[in-house]
Design a protein around this motif. Structure first.
Motif, PDB file in Angstrom:
ATOM      1  N   CYS A   1      -9.354   7.717   0.493  1.00 48.92           N
ATOM      2  CA  CYS A   1      -9.521   6.490  -0.300  1.00 48.92           C
ATOM      3  C   CYS A   1      -8.198   6.055  -0.921  1.00 48.92           C
ATOM      4  O   CYS A   1      -7.873   4.875  -0.967  1.00 48.92           O
ATOM      5  CB  CYS A   1     -10.582   6.756  -1.373  1.00 48.92           C
ATOM      6  N   ASP A   2      -7.430   7.023  -1.412  1.00 49.05           N
ATOM      7  CA  ASP A   2      -6.177   6.761  -2.146  1.00 49.05           C
ATOM      8  C   ASP A   2      -4.998   7.299  -1.354  1.00 49.05           C
ATOM      9  O   ASP A   2      -4.639   8.448  -1.497  1.00 49.05           O
ATOM     10  CB  ASP A   2      -6.270   7.402  -3.529  1.00 49.05           C
ATOM     11  N   ASP A   3      -4.297   6.525  -0.557  1.00 46.93           N
ATOM     12  CA  ASP A   3      -4.594   5.121  -0.321  1.00 46.93           C
ATOM     13  C   ASP A   3      -4.579   4.876   1.183  1.00 46.93           C
ATOM     14  O   ASP A   3      -4.603   3.740   1.622  1.00 46.93           O
ATOM     15  CB  ASP A   3      -3.539   4.274  -1.062  1.00 46.93           C
ATOM     16  N   LYS A   4      -4.538   5.968   1.980  1.00 48.50           N
ATOM     17  CA  LYS A   4      -4.408   5.742   3.423  1.00 48.50           C
ATOM     18  C   LYS A   4      -5.559   4.896   3.960  1.00 48.50           C
ATOM     19  O   LYS A   4      -5.349   3.959   4.731  1.00 48.50           O
ATOM     20  CB  LYS A   4      -4.336   7.072   4.164  1.00 48.50           C
TER      21      LYS A   4
ATOM     22  N   GLU B   1       6.064   6.825  -1.957  1.00 45.82           N
ATOM     23  CA  GLU B   1       6.349   7.529  -3.221  1.00 45.82           C
ATOM     24  C   GLU B   1       5.470   7.056  -4.367  1.00 45.82           C
ATOM     25  O   GLU B   1       5.814   7.258  -5.530  1.00 45.82           O
ATOM     26  CB  GLU B   1       7.816   7.301  -3.641  1.00 45.82           C
ATOM     27  N   GLU B   2       4.338   6.415  -4.060  1.00 45.30           N
ATOM     28  CA  GLU B   2       3.525   5.873  -5.157  1.00 45.30           C
ATOM     29  C   GLU B   2       3.041   6.986  -6.083  1.00 45.30           C
ATOM     30  O   GLU B   2       3.045   6.849  -7.298  1.00 45.30           O
ATOM     31  CB  GLU B   2       2.324   5.087  -4.616  1.00 45.30           C
ATOM     32  N   GLU B   3       2.645   8.095  -5.479  1.00 40.77           N
ATOM     33  CA  GLU B   3       2.062   9.171  -6.283  1.00 40.77           C
ATOM     34  C   GLU B   3       3.103   9.908  -7.127  1.00 40.77           C
ATOM     35  O   GLU B   3       2.761  10.769  -7.928  1.00 40.77           O
ATOM     36  CB  GLU B   3       1.281  10.156  -5.390  1.00 40.77           C
ATOM     37  N   VAL B   4       4.363   9.591  -6.927  1.00 44.45           N
ATOM     38  CA  VAL B   4       5.401  10.224  -7.757  1.00 44.45           C
ATOM     39  C   VAL B   4       6.234   9.195  -8.511  1.00 44.45           C
ATOM     40  O   VAL B   4       7.339   9.497  -8.970  1.00 44.45           O
ATOM     41  CB  VAL B   4       6.314  11.159  -6.921  1.00 44.45           C
TER      42      VAL B   4
ATOM     43  N   SER C   1      -5.013  -3.097  -1.902  1.00 46.17           N
ATOM     44  CA  SER C   1      -6.269  -2.357  -1.985  1.00 46.17           C
ATOM     45  C   SER C   1      -5.922  -0.913  -2.328  1.00 46.17           C
ATOM     46  O   SER C   1      -5.607  -0.106  -1.447  1.00 46.17           O
ATOM     47  CB  SER C   1      -7.030  -2.421  -0.649  1.00 46.17           C
ATOM     48  N   ASP C   2      -5.905  -0.627  -3.615  1.00 43.06           N
ATOM     49  CA  ASP C   2      -5.585   0.737  -4.076  1.00 43.06           C
ATOM     50  C   ASP C   2      -6.303   1.004  -5.394  1.00 43.06           C
ATOM     51  O   ASP C   2      -5.847   1.770  -6.220  1.00 43.06           O
ATOM     52  CB  ASP C   2      -4.050   0.859  -4.242  1.00 43.06           C
ATOM     53  N   THR C   3      -7.430   0.299  -5.560  1.00 43.74           N
ATOM     54  CA  THR C   3      -8.249   0.465  -6.770  1.00 43.74           C
ATOM     55  C   THR C   3      -9.697   0.618  -6.312  1.00 43.74           C
ATOM     56  O   THR C   3      -9.943   0.867  -5.128  1.00 43.74           O
ATOM     57  CB  THR C   3      -8.113  -0.773  -7.682  1.00 43.74           C
TER      58      THR C   3
ATOM     59  N   GLY D   1       0.853  -1.185   0.000  1.00 40.71           N
ATOM     60  CA  GLY D   1       0.000   0.000   0.000  1.00 40.71           C
ATOM     61  C   GLY D   1       0.884   1.228   0.000  1.00 40.71           C
ATOM     62  O   GLY D   1       2.112   1.126   0.075  1.00 40.71           O
ATOM     63  N   HIS D   2       0.273   2.418  -0.083  1.00 36.30           N
ATOM     64  CA  HIS D   2       1.102   3.629   0.001  1.00 36.30           C
ATOM     65  C   HIS D   2       0.531   4.633   0.989  1.00 36.30           C
ATOM     66  O   HIS D   2      -0.685   4.781   1.092  1.00 36.30           O
ATOM     67  CB  HIS D   2       1.371   4.251  -1.371  1.00 36.30           C
ATOM     68  N   TYR D   3       1.444   5.273   1.713  1.00 32.80           N
ATOM     69  CA  TYR D   3       1.029   6.255   2.724  1.00 32.80           C
ATOM     70  C   TYR D   3       1.182   7.685   2.235  1.00 32.80           C
ATOM     71  O   TYR D   3       0.850   8.622   2.940  1.00 32.80           O
ATOM     72  CB  TYR D   3       1.787   6.030   4.048  1.00 32.80           C
TER      73      TYR D   3
HETATM   74 MN    MN Z   1      -3.154   4.856  -4.905  1.00 30.86          MN
END
Ligand code: MN
Ligand code: BES
Ligand code: MN
Length: 463
Positions: free
Chosen positions: A124-127, A157-160, A184-186, A85-87
């Motif tokens: 929701c995305d993604d915390k 760093e998912e969003e970058v 769970s990120d969709t 997941g990503h924080y």
């Molecule tokens: Mn995401």
């Protein structure tokens, strides 16, 4: 009531409060002004995994933001689930369009979420979706029903573009060894119709710069006599789609996989209302590539979209000026078999070729990644489907998504395992937009469904 449901019933208010605390930290990975907040968030995740029952949790330093790694090992004879997941979160702007502060979470009831939804950037995305896994872990350890080994890998760093995660995965194959990756990120179709995401699009993101004269010019004195970089950029961008909305970059479609009639017919069975779609967006018509339905356009077909365009005078009032430079940020969503680096090169060559005399252009690639498709004839998919069937009362529908999680194809390459995308968000949850939110129903349903995935995956692994 079973133990899962009763544990959630007893602890749900605390689950919500904890998520709200997490959402207060502005962990915006794209903006260096928030560096400390991103790092602070990793520490909060670490503590939460320790409290949830992991045997071992560590902050793994990388060239960029840290990765939180944790595990609980029960037995070498049991399968291992790796949760990713990503924080980090997207920047919240435009701020003026938020009805409440992006980092001041509040709960509001809406038509789509009659039980309430938490409004905040990252809800929701993604915390929110990532934290469901932490709470599911707590539930399983506290009620003594963790059936297998588990590893957590939560990045910042998912969003970058997940650059540091790629670095980390390449160096830690053994540490990350697993039998299935769970994310769970969709999203899913609706709160009464769950779906499992079976495909993600790839991405190539570029920035372009068009330079005309060496300085900004008076648009009366020079207008009409020199190339205006903004006019030229607009023309170049417009030329990249033809009258059927096909992309005109030579070679762009060469590797695009064509779906069979049967596959397209299968896709068309997913519940979808064009009227509701248009109403939700306040548009009188949809728009896109000729020959494809809306659901096909946003999942199995590649795209080219300007994400931002600027140059010249954009302040109050009017200023008569021909700017020296114009810029745009452009994303291309890619489908299986398109190589993102190859597409970036094709774009660059084409953009340079179509630039008229009188301007110079520069193309700077940002990040990118490969698309992903997962078959449905594996025990991971079956376990997810059994879990959803039990908690929602109806089986899940396989559905390809238009979004991208570029790291997923790297997981397959480096760790040789399949990823199961169990998303609980809705398209209407406004991720990356003002007023992002996550339904309380969705949050708690996720916490309820995840332990069942563990259970069925472990059972199916034995047989
Ligand atoms: Mn995401
Ligand atoms: N969680 C999203 C991706 C997503 C959302 C996939 C909904 C499917 C359904 C992820 O955080 C994201 O925003 N990805 C970026 C790509 C990334 C490289 C910035 C995207 O898709 O724009
Ligand atoms: Mn995102």
């Amino acid at each position: 009531m079973n133990t899962i449901k009763s544990y959630i019933e007893t602890h749900k208010n605390r689950f919500i409060d904890e998520l709200i605390e997490l959402l207060k930290i502005p962990s915006i990975s794209a903006d260096p002004a928030y560096t400390q907040d991103v790092i602070d968030t990793s520490a909060v995740i670490k503590t939460s995994l320790e409290k949830a029952g992991c045997d071992h949790v560590e902050i793994c330093e990388t060239p960029g933001y840290p990765i939180v790694y944790g595990h609980k090992h029960i037995s070498d004879d049991l399968p291992t689930i790796l949760v990713y997941g990503h924080y980090d979160v997207q920047p919240p702007d435009p701020l003026e369009l938020w009805e409440s502060g992006p980092f001041e979470p509040i709960i509001k009831k809406t038509k789509t979420h009659p039980e309430g939804a938490i409004y905040a950037r990252g809800a929701c995305d993604d915390k929110g979706q990532m934290y469901m896994h932490v709470k599911a872990m707590e539930l399983m350890t506290e009620t003594n029903q963790l059936p297998c080994n588990v590893k957590f890998m939560i990045e910042g760093e998912e969003e970058v573009g997940s650059e540091s995660l790629a670095w980390f995965v390449e160096r830690n194959q053994e540490k990350l060894a697993n039998d299935v990756i769970l994310i769970s990120d969709t999203g899913m179709i609706s709160n009464t119709q769950p779906s499992i995401t079976t495909g993600l699009r790839g991405l190539s993101y570029v920035e372009v710069e068009v330079t005309g004269p060496n300085r900004d010019l008076h648009s009366g004195l020079y207008g009409g006599a020199v190339a205006n970089p903004i006019n030229i950029l607009a023309k170049m961008i417009a030329s990249m789609h033809d009258e059927n909305n096909h992309i005109t970059i030579p070679g762009f479609y060469d590797k695009v996989e064509d779906l069979s009639k049967e596959e397209r017919a299968e896709m068309a069975k997913a519940p979808f209302s064009l009227e509701a779609y248009k109403n939700a967006l306040d548009i009188d018509a949809v728009y896109g590539e000729a020959g494809y339905t809306t659901n096909e356009r946003n999942s199995i077909r590649p795209t080219l979209d300007v994400n931002g365009i600027w140059g010249g005078y954009t302040g109050e009032g009017a200023k008569t000026v021909i700017a020296s430079k114009a810029y745009a940020k452009i994303s291309m969503r890619l489908v299986p078999n398109q190589e993102w680096k190859e597409i970036t090169e094709l774009f660059k060559t084409h953009f340079e070729n179509i630039a008229p005399k009188g301007v110079t252009v520069k193309v700077t690639p940002h990040h990118g990644g490969q698309g992903y498709v997962t078959p449905i004839d594996n025990i991971g998919y079956q376990a997810a489907n059994k879990a959803y069937s039990e908690t929602f009362g109806v089986p899940a529908i396989p559905q390809r998504s238009g979004g991208s999680i570029p790291i997923v194809s790297l997981f397959e390459k480096e760790l040789k395992s399949k990823t199961i995308l169990m998303g609980f968000g809705l398209d209407s949850d406004a991720i990356h937009s003002p007023n992002e939110h996550f339904g309380i129903f969705n949050y708690l349903k996720g916490i309820e469904t995840i332990p069942l995935f563990y259970k069925y995956f472990t059972e199916l692994s034995k047989s």
